[in-house]
Design an enzyme around this catalytic site. Sequence first.
Site, PDB file in Angstrom:
ATOM      1  N   CYS A  61      66.045  48.744  35.245  1.00 35.12           N
ATOM      2  CA  CYS A  61      65.208  48.382  36.384  1.00 35.12           C
ATOM      3  C   CYS A  61      63.727  48.377  36.014  1.00 35.12           C
ATOM      4  CB  CYS A  61      65.432  49.334  37.550  1.00 35.12           C
ATOM      5  SG  CYS A  61      67.127  49.343  38.122  1.00 35.12           S
TER       6      CYS A  61
ATOM      7  N   ASP B 287      61.803  51.006  35.187  1.00 38.48           N
ATOM      8  CA  ASP B 287      61.073  52.274  35.228  1.00 38.48           C
ATOM      9  C   ASP B 287      61.972  53.499  35.233  1.00 38.48           C
ATOM     10  OD1 ASP B 287      59.446  51.448  38.420  1.00 38.48           O
ATOM     11  OD2 ASP B 287      61.453  51.087  37.709  1.00 38.48           O
TER      12      ASP B 287
ATOM     13  N   CYS C 174      55.482  50.539  34.552  1.00 36.09           N
ATOM     14  CA  CYS C 174      54.213  49.826  34.650  1.00 36.09           C
ATOM     15  C   CYS C 174      53.078  50.815  34.926  1.00 36.09           C
ATOM     16  CB  CYS C 174      54.287  48.784  35.759  1.00 36.09           C
ATOM     17  SG  CYS C 174      54.505  49.508  37.387  1.00 36.09           S
TER      18      CYS C 174
ATOM     19  N   CYS D 255      57.290  52.467  43.021  1.00 38.94           N
ATOM     20  CA  CYS D 255      56.793  53.449  42.038  1.00 38.94           C
ATOM     21  C   CYS D 255      56.554  54.795  42.712  1.00 38.94           C
ATOM     22  CB  CYS D 255      55.484  52.975  41.401  1.00 38.94           C
ATOM     23  SG  CYS D 255      55.637  51.442  40.477  1.00 38.94           S
TER      24      CYS D 255
END
Lengths: 137, 407
Positions: free
Chosen positions: A37, A39, A63, A106
């Site tokens: 995915c 992360d 990221c 995130c």
Amino acid sequence: MAYSNKVIEHYENPKNVGTLDKSDPSVGTGLVGAPACGDVMRLQIRVNDDGVIEDAKFKTFGCGSAIASSSLATEWIKGKTIDEAESIKNSQIVEELNLPPVKIHCSVLAEDAIKSAIADFRKKQEARAKNGQTNGK
Amino acid sequence: MALKFPIFMDNHSTTPVDPRVVEEMIPFFTTKFGNAASRSHRFGWEAEEAVDYSRERIAKVIGAKDNKEIAFTSGATESDNLAIKGVAEFYKDRGNHIITTVTEHKAVLDTCKRLEKEGYQVTYLGVGKDGRVDPDDVKRTITDKTILVSVMLANNEIGAVQPLEEIGKITRERGVLFHTDAVQGIGKVDFDVQRFNVDLASLTAHKIYGPKGIGALYVRRSRPRVRLVAQMDGGGHERGMRSGTLPVPLIVGFGKACDIMTQEGKSESARLFVLRERLRTRIMSRLDEVYVNGSVEHRLPGNLNISFNFVEGEGLMMAIKDVAVSSGSACTSASLEPSYVLRALGVGDELAHSSIRFGLGRFNTEEEVDYVADLVVDKVTRLREISPLWEMHREGIDLKAIEWAAH
């Protein structure tokens, strides 16, 4: 897409990068996300006898926003009790870092990482308590 | 020479306009501004002459015999739409089957999907690990209902150059029309509509140092004469295939850009190949766990698409923010889906998320390549130090054996 200054600051100077000994009973480890995915966060806490998080470390594959979210999370939970740390919401991270909608996941991951580390710590404590009882008999 | 920032290494997305191109365009904005369709005065004649001269230059770079085979469009997306929909509609009584590949540009894939909704049958051929389609697959897939095969010349992400000459032999033999989206390869790799038996080719100026907003469709006029149904109604410009006043300055620029490619394409490609290999070896000799995506041999000279295992692509791009590149990571999109092209090669999602595309072009220098290679090595090393996956890999943990919670 432009990153906020706070994301850039955490990304360029991440706080609390590192590894704690995951076999230590006072350490809780959370590993969330998936490589497929894009992360993965590993967040670790060291908790003292008063239930206070003395130290926190992270490593993140992801990221800039993912790295910043985990860096911020470690900063926030240090010095808090595990109950206080558990109450941190992803929306607070979104607000602090000015994350755009596509980066909200995130912050969700960072919240999950905190909860997962705490759960791991508690599990260890319970197992220890159980063993302690068994030994005492 | 001192480096100038930011450094542009994303020449597959677009290219700067060559100053020689700009220079030729300028008079057509101001003094020679006529409408190429005006037949009654000098302004119109002058414009028409310039347009025809450009057609000639464009025809030449792709090996077309007749400049009437060049129809101007707004760009390759329109050319792809016009070629595929136009042919499908015109030849619908002959058949309803189209063959293409899974790694085509969205302008081809989404056009095909639209046609499927209208009742056409489309076969999407897979590609090998090198990104190339097997011509035998094309051969096997052609039926008596097949009217068109569409395969790109070179892929925009991985630079894979398709075996068009072999495919062209097959389509010609079977009497099936052959379209190619040739935008990435013009002047950069071997391409000739005669030798390759290509019947329709989509072209655009802005990938070859010409202006944005102008493209063309090559439509073969003899053996076979290709017919298509116009997708836009109007004044019947471009032999009825594409109505709309011609943007003369852009067309002049497109012509000049093609002329430069005819003159300099070969030597430029040789130079870019050397630079690309310099970049590749300077990175790969200093880092472990780096993988080239796609064929090294059959590849656009300026293209390098590589995956830095255990480092996320967008995270890396942020670390090299003074260098413009792109990534197959989906982190910038809401879908969380990495590049469909890399997927088609069988590159795992984790490596797709770790991919960076470098696109070298006419104005990149050796100094830039050296700077970027050093920077990338430094930043990948730093990002791996904060990557839990790198640490696990170093400890000998098999990441594939872990049950990850998808999110």
